[in-house]
Design a protein around this motif. Structure first.
Motif, mmCIF file in Angstrom:
data_model
loop_
_atom_site.group_PDB
_atom_site.id
_atom_site.type_symbol
_atom_site.label_atom_id
_atom_site.label_comp_id
_atom_site.label_asym_id
_atom_site.label_seq_id
_atom_site.Cartn_x
_atom_site.Cartn_y
_atom_site.Cartn_z
ATOM 1 N N ALA A 6 2.508 -0.492 -1.783
ATOM 2 C CA ALA A 6 2.254 -0.253 -3.203
ATOM 3 C C ALA A 6 1.605 -1.469 -3.855
ATOM 4 O O ALA A 6 0.641 -1.336 -4.624
ATOM 5 C CB ALA A 6 3.558 0.102 -3.911
ATOM 6 N N PHE A 7 2.119 -2.669 -3.536
ATOM 7 C CA PHE A 7 1.523 -3.888 -4.088
ATOM 8 C C PHE A 7 0.062 -4.000 -3.655
ATOM 9 O O PHE A 7 -0.815 -4.345 -4.454
ATOM 10 C CB PHE A 7 2.313 -5.134 -3.661
ATOM 11 N N GLY A 8 -0.198 -3.704 -2.384
ATOM 12 C CA GLY A 8 -1.565 -3.773 -1.874
ATOM 13 C C GLY A 8 -2.509 -2.834 -2.600
ATOM 14 O O GLY A 8 -3.638 -3.211 -2.935
ATOM 15 N N LEU A 9 -2.062 -1.613 -2.864
ATOM 16 C CA LEU A 9 -2.906 -0.661 -3.590
ATOM 17 C C LEU A 9 -3.169 -1.126 -5.015
ATOM 18 O O LEU A 9 -4.298 -1.036 -5.506
ATOM 19 C CB LEU A 9 -2.239 0.718 -3.610
ATOM 20 N N VAL A 10 -2.129 -1.620 -5.672
ATOM 21 C CA VAL A 10 -2.289 -2.119 -7.043
ATOM 22 C C VAL A 10 -3.246 -3.307 -7.063
ATOM 23 O O VAL A 10 -4.140 -3.384 -7.911
ATOM 24 C CB VAL A 10 -0.922 -2.496 -7.652
ATOM 25 N N LEU A 11 -3.067 -4.222 -6.127
ATOM 26 C CA LEU A 11 -3.945 -5.392 -6.057
ATOM 27 C C LEU A 11 -5.401 -4.963 -5.866
ATOM 28 O O LEU A 11 -6.298 -5.436 -6.568
ATOM 29 C CB LEU A 11 -3.503 -6.317 -4.926
ATOM 30 N N ARG A 12 -5.629 -4.057 -4.938
ATOM 31 C CA ARG A 12 -7.002 -3.587 -4.695
ATOM 32 C C ARG A 12 -7.571 -2.917 -5.947
ATOM 33 O O ARG A 12 -8.722 -3.180 -6.329
ATOM 34 C CB ARG A 12 -7.053 -2.611 -3.520
#
Length: 101
Positions: A6-12
């Motif tokens: 989830a963090f990765g998707l938000v960051l992207r």
């Protein structure tokens, strides 16, 4: 979805919204590290989240809360409101205890 994914998707999403490439994080994090984060392969430290947020020019809590909400399938911002209410209650209770001492 786990919190790292989830963090990765938000960051992207935030990086793309800000029209930045992975190299833009330079001093905050190497391009390969940002790539691992965006794929959910690594958990960033709080210090690293702060540095990434500075590059994105947003509050670090936005990244954390948005990722938390996404990992739980909630509407973005839901946990932030609830967390603020909880923090206010805790702070009021602590102040009350301190005043009694």
């Amino acid at each position: 979805m786990n919190i790292d994914e989830a963090f990765g998707l938000v960051l992207r999403e935030m990086r793309e919204y800000s029209k930045l490439n992975q190299d833009a994080f330079g001093a905050a994090a190497a391009r390969t590290y940002i790539g691992r984060l965006e794929r959910g392969e690594h958990s960033p430290t709080l210090e690293r989240i702060v540095k990434i947020a500075e590059v994105l020019e947003i509050d670090p809590l936005v990244l954390i809360l948005w990722a938390f909400d996404r990992s739980r399938g909630k509407e973005p911002g839901t946990s932030g409101e609830k967390g603020s209410q909880t923090l206010r209650r805790i702070m009021a209770a602590m102040l009350e205890l301190k005043e009694k001492d």
